[in-house]
Design an enzyme around this catalytic site. Structure first.
Site, PDB file in Angstrom:
ATOM      1  N   GLU A 174       0.833  -1.215   0.000  1.00 42.73           N
ATOM      2  CA  GLU A 174       0.000   0.000   0.000  1.00 42.73           C
ATOM      3  C   GLU A 174       0.863   1.258   0.000  1.00 42.73           C
ATOM      4  O   GLU A 174       0.780   2.097   0.901  1.00 42.73           O
ATOM      5  CB  GLU A 174      -0.940  -0.001   1.206  1.00 42.73           C
ATOM      6  CG  GLU A 174      -1.973  -1.122   1.151  1.00 42.73           C
ATOM      7  CD  GLU A 174      -2.955  -1.118   2.312  1.00 42.73           C
ATOM      8  OE1 GLU A 174      -2.609  -0.602   3.382  1.00 42.73           O
ATOM      9  OE2 GLU A 174      -4.066  -1.647   2.158  1.00 42.73           O
ATOM     10  N   GLU A 367      -5.501  -8.326  -1.202  1.00 38.97           N
ATOM     11  CA  GLU A 367      -6.131  -8.197   0.118  1.00 38.97           C
ATOM     12  C   GLU A 367      -7.592  -7.854  -0.080  1.00 38.97           C
ATOM     13  O   GLU A 367      -7.913  -6.939  -0.839  1.00 38.97           O
ATOM     14  CB  GLU A 367      -5.530  -7.054   0.950  1.00 38.97           C
ATOM     15  CG  GLU A 367      -4.181  -7.322   1.513  1.00 38.97           C
ATOM     16  CD  GLU A 367      -3.714  -6.212   2.456  1.00 38.97           C
ATOM     17  OE1 GLU A 367      -4.554  -5.588   3.132  1.00 38.97           O
ATOM     18  OE2 GLU A 367      -2.493  -5.976   2.486  1.00 38.97           O
TER      19      GLU A 367
HETATM   20  C1  BG6 Z   1      -4.264  -3.208   4.921  1.00 38.78           C
HETATM   21  C2  BG6 Z   1      -2.909  -3.630   5.361  1.00 38.78           C
HETATM   22  O1  BG6 Z   1      -4.310  -1.828   4.992  1.00 38.78           O
HETATM   23  O2  BG6 Z   1      -5.382  -3.572   5.656  1.00 38.78           O
HETATM   24  C3  BG6 Z   1      -2.891  -4.794   6.343  1.00 38.78           C
HETATM   25  O3  BG6 Z   1      -2.074  -3.914   4.277  1.00 38.78           O
HETATM   26  C4  BG6 Z   1      -4.038  -4.646   7.308  1.00 38.78           C
HETATM   27  O4  BG6 Z   1      -1.638  -4.819   6.969  1.00 38.78           O
HETATM   28  C5  BG6 Z   1      -5.335  -4.695   6.519  1.00 38.78           C
HETATM   29  O5  BG6 Z   1      -4.036  -5.587   8.324  1.00 38.78           O
HETATM   30  C6  BG6 Z   1      -6.571  -4.662   7.369  1.00 38.78           C
HETATM   31  O6  BG6 Z   1      -6.507  -3.600   8.245  1.00 38.78           O
HETATM   32  P1  BG6 Z   1      -6.692  -3.752   9.807  1.00 38.78           P
HETATM   33  O7  BG6 Z   1      -6.387  -2.455  10.358  1.00 38.78           O
HETATM   34  O8  BG6 Z   1      -8.093  -4.173  10.004  1.00 38.78           O
HETATM   35  O9  BG6 Z   1      -5.736  -4.808  10.229  1.00 38.78           O
END
Ligand code: BG6
Length: 491
Positions: A174, A367
């Protein structure tokens, strides 16, 4: 692609993690400290001066010792890809060490051995929010040009050690999130209030150059290597049809798209140059930088997708929404998760089309997932979690991926975020769970770390085994209509 599924043969199905959120063993095997060791509350509170024992990431889910069993569970679901990151501070504990730490390298050899044994393709993130702390403290992170050299040393070691067994690489997780979280994303110690735009964009420039350098080294090491950039993917909708809102949305979009525009096109777009001029940002960009950016563009674009946001030019309507770093104005048409992240499966089809139309590069969703509270209950076959809400969320997003593939978008694969429960990045909680596999650990650090399959574990296994044919276009799943009930056609 068959009639029953739009997903092509060889589509990669799997899940994604980051070292600091799963490994634990924060001071084992010669590992140095990373910036995550001073972020015990995620991005909600400023860094602490030194590590504190209330940081769940110190143990995380103990993947460092349990990787073989965890990978076996991924294999049981039929994963064909697993995304993980390498902790830079395991390889170069102080960031500028002359020689890499052999224990750290050997750990990732073992992880790769295990993936190979199960026929799972590795997808490696080189830098996922875990810059060695020494680099933040001594150089103010990516503000310093020296960090390009330190990163190059790290990358050369990774490619020479793993470049013949890892085909897919991502440079910075990101990378556009540095706009919102300069310490976590860029190791920048200077507090946000004191950080000038010139410093911030100089740091961004150094990361972009470092990313191009990594792409160059990857391709030189092994021509089969595919290097991708990784961005926070957020479609930006105008809050109203007011042209001022449409322009505001365009500007927010530009702020994000600049990162992949440079990665794919090899130069700063005109709108970025204008932004620099208008804001008095004078960057040090050398001829060698320009050449690197122009000649070593990425092979594919990868992104995370959790939500869309709205944008408005009207300050009175700027009702902020919590979100995945980007925040944004609330969309009145969307429901939200327990953490206030708005849920928009159709936005995934929008952004896949937008990215494909813009760059014509293969795309990889690395993701996507729902952070939720889960309850462990007794099922007929033992304890489980009945996570129908997660199944609905993932189903609806995957249906939209299928729609985008039907639109002609080239999608390499799909990784859910957190296939196994892990420590949240933004809040550093365990209770914000994403996994198909429950991990017995609470926010206070108690728990046995036992792994338990949730209902979604079996659901995802069926999706993978059928190459997406078991996905259901649900009536409330957003924007999926048959041709016969199409309400209007713009064609
Ligand atoms: C993304 C990141 O922004 O979102 C991850 O690359 C992160 O590292 C994921 O865990 C989900 O966000 P969060 O804050 O719910 O863990």
């Amino acid at each position: 692609m068959t009639e029953s599924t739009p997903f092509p043969d060889g589509f990669l199905w799997g899940g994604a993690t980051a070292a600091n959120q799963i490994e634990g063993a924060f001071d084992e095997g010669g590992k140095g400290l990373s910036i995550q060791d001073v972020l015990p509350r995620g991005i909600l509170e400023p860094r602490t001066p030194a590590p504190t024992s209330d940081n769940l990431k110190q143990t995380a889910i103990d993947f460092y010792h349990r990787y073989a069993d965890d990978i076996a569970l991924f294999a049981e679901m039929g994963f064909t890809v697993f995304r993980f990151s390498i902790a830079w501070s395991r390889i170069f504990p102080n960031g500028d060490d002359e020689h890499p730490n052999e224990d750290g390298l050997a750990f990732y050899d073992r992880v790769l051995d295990e993936l190979e044994r199960h026929g799972i393709e590795p997808l490696v993130t080189i830098s996922h929010y875990e810059t060695p702390l020494a680099i933040a403290d001594r150089f103010d992170g990516w503000i310093s040009r020296k960090v390009i050299g330190l990163f190059e040393r790290y990358v050369r070691v990774l490619f020479s050690r793993y470049g013949h067994r890892v085909r897919y690489w991502l440079t910075f997780n990101e990378i556009n999130s540095v706009l919102h979280a300069p310490f976590m994303s860029g190791g920048i110690n200077t507090p946000v209030a004191e950080l000038s735009k010139t410093q911030l964009y100089q740091a961004i420039h150094h990361e972009l150059v470092a990313s191009a350098l990594a792409t160059k080294i990857g391709h030189e090491t092994n021509p089969d290597i595919r290097v991708g950039c990784m961005v926070l993917g957020v479609p930006v909708y105008p809050l109203t049809p007011d042209p001022a809102d449409v322009l505001a949305a365009l500007e927010t979009d530009h702020a994000n798209l600049m990162f992949s525009d440079v990665h794919v096109r090899g130069r700063y777009p005109g709108y970025a140059q204008r932004y620099f001029r208008d804001h008095g940002i004078e960057l040090e960009v050398t001829a060698a930088d320009r050449e690197l950016l122009a000649e070593h563009t990425v092979d594919f674009v990868s992104f995370s997708y959790y939500m869309s946001v709205c944008e408005t030019a009207d300050p009175a309507k700027r009702i902020a929404r919590e979100g995945n770093l980007m925040g944004g104005v609330a969309n009145p048409h969307l429901a939200e998760s327990a953490w206030g992240w708005q849920i928009d499966p159709g936005g995934l089809r929008v952004i896949l089309n937008q990215f494909w139309d813009r760059w014509n590069k293969p795309l990889f969703i690395v993701e996507n997932g729902l952070g939720a509270h889960d309850d462990l209950v007794d099922g007929p076959d033992g304890p489980t979690v009945v996570d129908d809400y997660r199944i609905a969320y993932l189903n609806d997003h995957l249906v939209q991926v299928g729609e985008a593939i039907r639109d002609g978008v080239d999608v390499l694969g799909y990784c859910t975020w957190g296939p196994i429960d892990l420590v949240s990045a933004s809040t550093a909680q365990m209770s914000k769970r994403y996994g198909f596999i429950h991990v017995d650990r609470s926010d206070d650090g108690t728990g046995t770390l036992t792994r338990t399959r949730k209902k979604s574990f079996h659901w995802y296994a069926d999706v993978i085994a059928s190459n997406g044919a078991t996905l259901e276009a649900r009536s409330d799943g957003c924007g999926v209509r048959s041709a016969s009930d199409e309400p209007r056609s713009p064609w």
